[in-house]
Scaffold this active site. Structure first.
Site, PDB file in Angstrom:
ATOM      1  N   SER A   9       0.844  -1.188   0.000  1.00  0.00           N
ATOM      2  CA  SER A   9       0.000   0.000   0.000  1.00  0.00           C
ATOM      3  C   SER A   9       0.883   1.243   0.000  1.00  0.00           C
ATOM      4  O   SER A   9       1.751   1.378  -0.853  1.00  0.00           O
ATOM      5  CB  SER A   9      -0.920  -0.085   1.225  1.00  0.00           C
ATOM      6  OG  SER A   9      -1.785   0.996   1.276  1.00  0.00           O
TER       7      SER A   9
ATOM      8  N   HIS B 272      -2.410  -0.454  -3.504  1.00  0.00           N
ATOM      9  CA  HIS B 272      -3.497   0.504  -3.274  1.00  0.00           C
ATOM     10  C   HIS B 272      -3.089   1.890  -3.707  1.00  0.00           C
ATOM     11  O   HIS B 272      -2.752   2.717  -2.868  1.00  0.00           O
ATOM     12  CB  HIS B 272      -3.826   0.631  -1.786  1.00  0.00           C
ATOM     13  CG  HIS B 272      -4.243  -0.636  -1.132  1.00  0.00           C
ATOM     14  ND1 HIS B 272      -3.936  -0.924   0.159  1.00  0.00           N
ATOM     15  CD2 HIS B 272      -4.974  -1.674  -1.580  1.00  0.00           C
ATOM     16  CE1 HIS B 272      -4.458  -2.091   0.495  1.00  0.00           C
ATOM     17  NE2 HIS B 272      -5.086  -2.571  -0.549  1.00  0.00           N
TER      18      HIS B 272
ATOM     19  N   ASP C  85      -5.027  -4.357   5.480  1.00  0.00           N
ATOM     20  CA  ASP C  85      -5.460  -5.248   4.396  1.00  0.00           C
ATOM     21  C   ASP C  85      -4.331  -6.257   4.169  1.00  0.00           C
ATOM     22  O   ASP C  85      -3.163  -5.882   4.140  1.00  0.00           O
ATOM     23  CB  ASP C  85      -5.718  -4.403   3.131  1.00  0.00           C
ATOM     24  CG  ASP C  85      -6.371  -5.219   2.031  1.00  0.00           C
ATOM     25  OD1 ASP C  85      -6.982  -6.265   2.329  1.00  0.00           O
ATOM     26  OD2 ASP C  85      -6.272  -4.801   0.857  1.00  0.00           O
TER      27      ASP C  85
END
Ligand SMILES: C[S@@+](CC[C@H](N)C(=O)[O-])C[C@H]1O[C@@H](n2cnc3c(N)ncnc32)[C@H](O)[C@@H]1O
Lengths: 279, 186
Positions: free
Chosen positions: B11, B38, B130
């Site tokens: 991310s 992300h 996540d």
């Protein structure tokens, strides 16, 4: 028991649940993508605090409400106005001029969800002076989303995003011309939906019901496996008049390279195809 | 021979981290590399950034496409990416998972169930959690788990969450992850 063994069992349970839904309620999900089904069903299982899919199956069989819940879980309704604005821009530039040559026009929105996409098309047609000679058939497997679509009332939360999409799609007016805001809602001009017929239609089992100039089916076939996609594409091909158009989602594909494909891409960045005549 | 894959979740701070992890990878690999990052980029951005740093084919994963070895795939922005049991990709636009779409958990869970022992799951820098559940699934089904050393990570939330959920994971630096991948085939 070890996790691999459990996984095998869980996959068997999944198949049985899908079979149960089909036998009891007549909805056939066997050709939907497995990972998608599994994710949604496992999520439902844990929300209900069940320890196995089999428990969910039992509940689905005996309790219609639980079936409705699962049906809702499996129908992904995420949508927006002028989603992927380039698509509508390309419709305006490449498809509208050809539609203008027909005295009357039929458009089919398959898997229209809560109707944002249908309104987007209606606005585009209005701006191109075509709305009054067009009939739009808007269909979905899910009755409940069609009810929302008929109303044309949405939460105001999304309006900024939608306005931006509208502008990027080449809209020529001010987006607020098309709705009135009331409290936390926006109500779209009911004239836009005057020539729209909303129908329950299941792409898996239902047949052709109309001859159409343009079919728009976006972000629906990504939930289908290749076999079912092929079947649905055949249905579209049958339903299109010669030289009719088909628009699909930006991440979907028709596999036009295969020799039996009846479609050619008419745009470069979007998936808008024309059914070719002859052959 | 079984099909094999490496899945990577990353991310905030991800581009720089991936540049090290993917740097000069050998191409005679029998692994596909599948990445969820992300960030909101447009079009072929990611494939372009990473296309030059090694000999792999680098591309965005397409719906229903076969997963091929020797290829690096990125999940398209705004779509969840999963692996089907016939080793093809599928995309979905359902709601976000862990505030993310694509979600690392979605990719890892589905890949774990298909590749089982023949999977390597790697979690790198990131400011959310996540991947925590997905990496656990990779481990449960026999895959190898690697997490970037949180001390070195730009954001340590994601690595720390992953380490907490998979106790026996390998915790190493980016340069060592790069070396680990290169030595996988040997
Ligand atoms: C993600 S929405 C797409 C909405 C809109 N077309 C768009 O792209 O924004 C998918 C829709 O397909 C519908 N759908 C799923 N399976 C279907 C089927 N077998 N027949 C007709 N519609 C279906 C769902 O109910 C849902 O409303």
């Amino acid at each position: 028991m070890d996790e691999k063994e459990l996984l095998k069992i869980q996959n068997i349970e999944m198949k049985l649940l899908i079979e149960a839904i089909s036998l009891k309620y007549g909805y056939d999900y066997s050709d939907y993508t497995k990972s998608h089904l599994k994710r949604r069903l496992i999520r439902r299982m844990s929300l209900e605090n069940y320890t196995s899919i089999t428990q969910l199956t039992e509940k689905v069989l005996y309790d219609k409400d639980m079936f409705e819940q699962v049906f809702w879980d499996l129908s992904i309704n995420v949508t927006e106005m002028f989603r992927f604005p380039k698509f509508f821009k390309d419709l305006r530039e490449h498809v509208i001029p050809i539609l203008k040559t027909y005295p009357t026009i039929n458009i089919w929105h398959a898997g229209c969800s809560t109707g944002e996409e249908v309104l987007s098309t209606a606005i585009l047609l209005e701006e191109e002076d075509l709305l009054n000679r067009t009939t739009i058939y808007a269909t979905d497997i899910n009755k409940k989303v069609l009810e929302t679509a008929k109303e044309g009332i949405y939460s105001i939360d999304n309006i900024k995003k939608w306005t931006k999409n509208y502008q990027e799609s080449g809209g020529v007016k001010s987006f607020s011309d098309y709705y009135t805001a009331k409290y936390d809602h926006v109500i779209f001009d009911s004239n836009l939906l005057e020539n729209v017929t909303f129908l329950e239609h299941n792409l898996v089992t239902d047949q052709k019901f109309i001859d159409t100039n343009l079919i728009i089916c976006r972000n629906v076939m990504i939930y289908f496996n290749v076999k079912l996609q092929r079947k649905v594409i055949n249905l579209f091909e049958e339903s299109l008049i010669p030289s009719g158009f088909l628009g699909i989602g930006s991440k979907e594909s028709l596999n036009t390279s295969s020799t039996d494909s009846k479609f050619i891409n008419v745009t470069t960045d979007t998936k808008i195809y024309k059914k070719h005549v002859g052959y | 021979m079984n099909k094999k894959a490496i899945v990577i979740g990353v991310s905030a701070g991800g581009i720089e981290a991936l540049k090290i992890v993917l740097n000069k990878l050998r191409i005679n690999m029998d692994y596909a590399i599948i990445i969820v990052i992300h960030i909101n980029n447009k079009g072929r951005g990611l494939a372009n950034i990473f296309g030059d740093i090694n000999q792999f084919i680098v591309k965005e994963a397409c719906d229903k496409e076969n997963v091929s070895e020797g290829t690096i795939y990125f999940a398209p922005p705004n779509y969840h990416l999963s692996i089907e049991e016939d080793y093809t990709f599928s995309l979905s636009i359902e709601e976000k998972v862990n505030y993310s779409r694509p979600s690392v958990d979605v990719l890892f869970n589905s890949a774990a169930e298909v590749y089982m022992d023949d999977l390597v799951g790697i979690i790198l820098t990131g400011a959310n959690s996540d991947g925590e559940i997905g990496l656990k699934r990779v481990s449960e089904l026999g895959g190898k788990c690697i997490v970037q050393d949180p001390k070195e990570a730009f954001f340590d939330t994601m690595p720390l969450a992953a380490i907490k959920s998979v106790e026996n994971c390998k915790v190493i630096k980016l340069s060592e992850i790069n070396k680990f991948i290169n030595e996988l085939g040997d």
